[in-house]
Design an enzyme around this catalytic site. Structure first.
Site, PDB file in Angstrom:
ATOM      1  N   LEU A 134      32.009 -77.234   8.133  1.00 12.38           N
ATOM      2  CA  LEU A 134      33.113 -79.101   8.332  1.00 12.38           C
ATOM      3  C   LEU A 134      33.210 -79.699   7.277  1.00 12.38           C
ATOM      4  O   LEU A 134      32.269 -79.620   6.002  1.00 12.38           O
ATOM      5  CB  LEU A 134      32.101 -79.325   9.249  1.00 12.38           C
ATOM      6  CG  LEU A 134      32.205 -80.965  10.109  1.00 12.38           C
ATOM      7  CD1 LEU A 134      33.410 -80.338  11.136  1.00 12.38           C
ATOM      8  CD2 LEU A 134      30.651 -81.438  10.649  1.00 12.38           C
ATOM      9  N   SER A 180      28.445 -72.714   7.826  1.00 12.23           N
ATOM     10  CA  SER A 180      28.534 -73.457   8.372  1.00 12.23           C
ATOM     11  C   SER A 180      29.644 -73.174   9.931  1.00 12.23           C
ATOM     12  O   SER A 180      28.894 -72.099  11.079  1.00 12.23           O
ATOM     13  CB  SER A 180      27.875 -74.498   8.314  1.00 12.23           C
ATOM     14  OG  SER A 180      28.038 -75.652   8.538  1.00 12.23           O
ATOM     15  N   GLN A 181      29.577 -74.518  10.414  1.00  8.62           N
ATOM     16  CA  GLN A 181      30.698 -74.293  11.376  1.00  8.62           C
ATOM     17  C   GLN A 181      31.717 -72.995  11.628  1.00  8.62           C
ATOM     18  O   GLN A 181      31.823 -71.926  12.275  1.00  8.62           O
ATOM     19  CB  GLN A 181      31.690 -75.565  11.283  1.00  8.62           C
ATOM     20  CG  GLN A 181      32.461 -75.628  12.568  1.00  8.62           C
ATOM     21  CD  GLN A 181      33.472 -76.633  12.679  1.00  8.62           C
ATOM     22  OE1 GLN A 181      32.962 -77.649  12.768  1.00  8.62           O
ATOM     23  NE2 GLN A 181      33.987 -77.093  12.306  1.00  8.62           N
ATOM     24  N   ASP A 230      17.075 -76.554   5.801  1.00 11.20           N
ATOM     25  CA  ASP A 230      18.506 -76.616   5.941  1.00 11.20           C
ATOM     26  C   ASP A 230      18.503 -78.516   6.035  1.00 11.20           C
ATOM     27  O   ASP A 230      19.908 -79.188   4.995  1.00 11.20           O
ATOM     28  CB  ASP A 230      18.855 -76.202   6.828  1.00 11.20           C
ATOM     29  CG  ASP A 230      20.567 -76.300   6.667  1.00 11.20           C
ATOM     30  OD1 ASP A 230      21.112 -75.022   6.521  1.00 11.20           O
ATOM     31  OD2 ASP A 230      21.001 -77.153   7.454  1.00 11.20           O
ATOM     32  N   HIS A 275      21.537 -77.422   3.339  1.00 12.47           N
ATOM     33  CA  HIS A 275      22.711 -77.256   3.742  1.00 12.47           C
ATOM     34  C   HIS A 275      23.673 -77.277   2.767  1.00 12.47           C
ATOM     35  O   HIS A 275      24.376 -75.822   3.082  1.00 12.47           O
ATOM     36  CB  HIS A 275      23.170 -78.025   4.917  1.00 12.47           C
ATOM     37  CG  HIS A 275      24.145 -77.518   5.440  1.00 12.47           C
ATOM     38  ND1 HIS A 275      24.120 -76.155   6.903  1.00 12.47           N
ATOM     39  CD2 HIS A 275      25.471 -77.418   5.925  1.00 12.47           C
ATOM     40  CE1 HIS A 275      24.992 -75.924   7.218  1.00 12.47           C
ATOM     41  NE2 HIS A 275      26.069 -76.672   6.833  1.00 12.47           N
TER      42      HIS A 275
END
Length: 298
Positions: free
Chosen positions: A41, A107-108, A224, A279
């Protein structure tokens, strides 16, 4: 894969290049598989320069492609739209890689890759490396949430996400409110389908496709700060009391709905947990690379 042919004898100061020559020849003999990276993202391909450097230093000659699609705000497009776009870009790379490819999906992007692996019957992905991805969903008051939906908090975002309009936004496709489980199961156009939490006529085929991978590497960590709960990166998630239930006690594992238990039985389900990593730094952290990623890129 890039191969180098050296036709000159190196001498003197050039001797320091012998280790590099050896590494390149080793790459030519071993034949490192191409690596495909899918971003998350609000990211773009420019954010992965450190990861590319780590791969090139440890596996010289590896063909690495960071797919430059759905960058920045375009990463909010619906997940199925992203799956189809990334799939179209990735498929030619697969076709040109007779020995297969590796996925690193951040991630995404880890959820995008799951969609690709589920719906592409002739993929040739060996290692699927899921790098801090909300594989079991997302439910947390993070800076991302405050930025995207300033008028909402986690407890009421379901009012938007579980609507037809909300499902046009990527994060809502995997928003998993443990206090509104029925709404999630019946409204999620993406995560509930690829997790087979809702009846899906394609579930058997998708499971067969997904199980063609050789390794599933699930990377995450307690510091994270974005993936919530962080154990979602390893298929753990909240119950309705917001107590984290680890993967081994989740129905999607116990019932083997899309293959996690099968992968574990094969010895192909790998967990790598690293504390102290926020993250945005997973793909730039050299310790994470050497500990969790490097060995699976052969």
């Amino acid at each position: 894969m890039e191969r180098s042919v050296f036709g000159r004898r190196m001498s003197g100061a050039g001797g320091v290049l012998w280790p590099l020559l050896g590494a390149c020849l080793w790459a030519a003999v071993v034949g490192y598989k191409p690596v495909i990276i899918v971003h998350g993202l609000f990211d773009s391909s420019d954010d992965f320069k450190n990861l590319l450097r780590f791969i090139n230093e440890s596996h010289p000659g590896t063909n690495v492609t960071v797919i430059d699609l759905f960058d920045r705000s375009a990463s909010l497009e619906p997940m199925w739209k992203q799956v189809e776009g990334f799939k179209a870009a990735i498929y030619p790379i697969m076709q040109n890689a007779a020995e297969g490819v590796h996925f690193i999906c951040y991630s995404q992007g880890g959820l995008v890759c799951r969609g690709i692996l589920s719906t592409l019957p002739d993929h040739n992905v060996h290692s699927f490396i899921s790098l801090s991805s909300p594989q079991a969903g997302q439910y947390g008051d993070t800076d991302y949430l405050k930025y995207l939906f300033p008028q909402f908090v986690k407890s009421n975002l379901y009012h938007l996400c579980y609507t037809a309009i909300g499902q046009r936004i990527s994060i809502c496709n995997y928003w998993n409110d443990p206090h509104h489980r029925d709404l999630y199961v019946n409204s999620s156009d993406y995560l509930a389908l690829i997790n087979s939490e809702r009846p899906n006529p394609n579930s058997t085929e998708w499971k067969e496709n997904f199980l063609k991978i050789q390794k599933l590497v699930l990377i995450g960590g307690p510091d994270d700060g974005v993936i919530t709960p962080w154990q979602s990166s390893q298929f753990g998630f909240y119950d309705d009391n917001e107590t984290v239930i680890e993967i081994q006690h989740q129905d999607l594992y116990l019932k083997d709905v899309f293959g996690l238990k099968t992968l574990a039985a094969r010895g192909d389900l790998i967990f790598c947990s690293v504390p102290g990593v926020q993250h945005v730094w997973w793909h730039s952290n050299e310790t994470v690379f050497h500990t969790c990623i490097e060995k699976w890129l052969v």
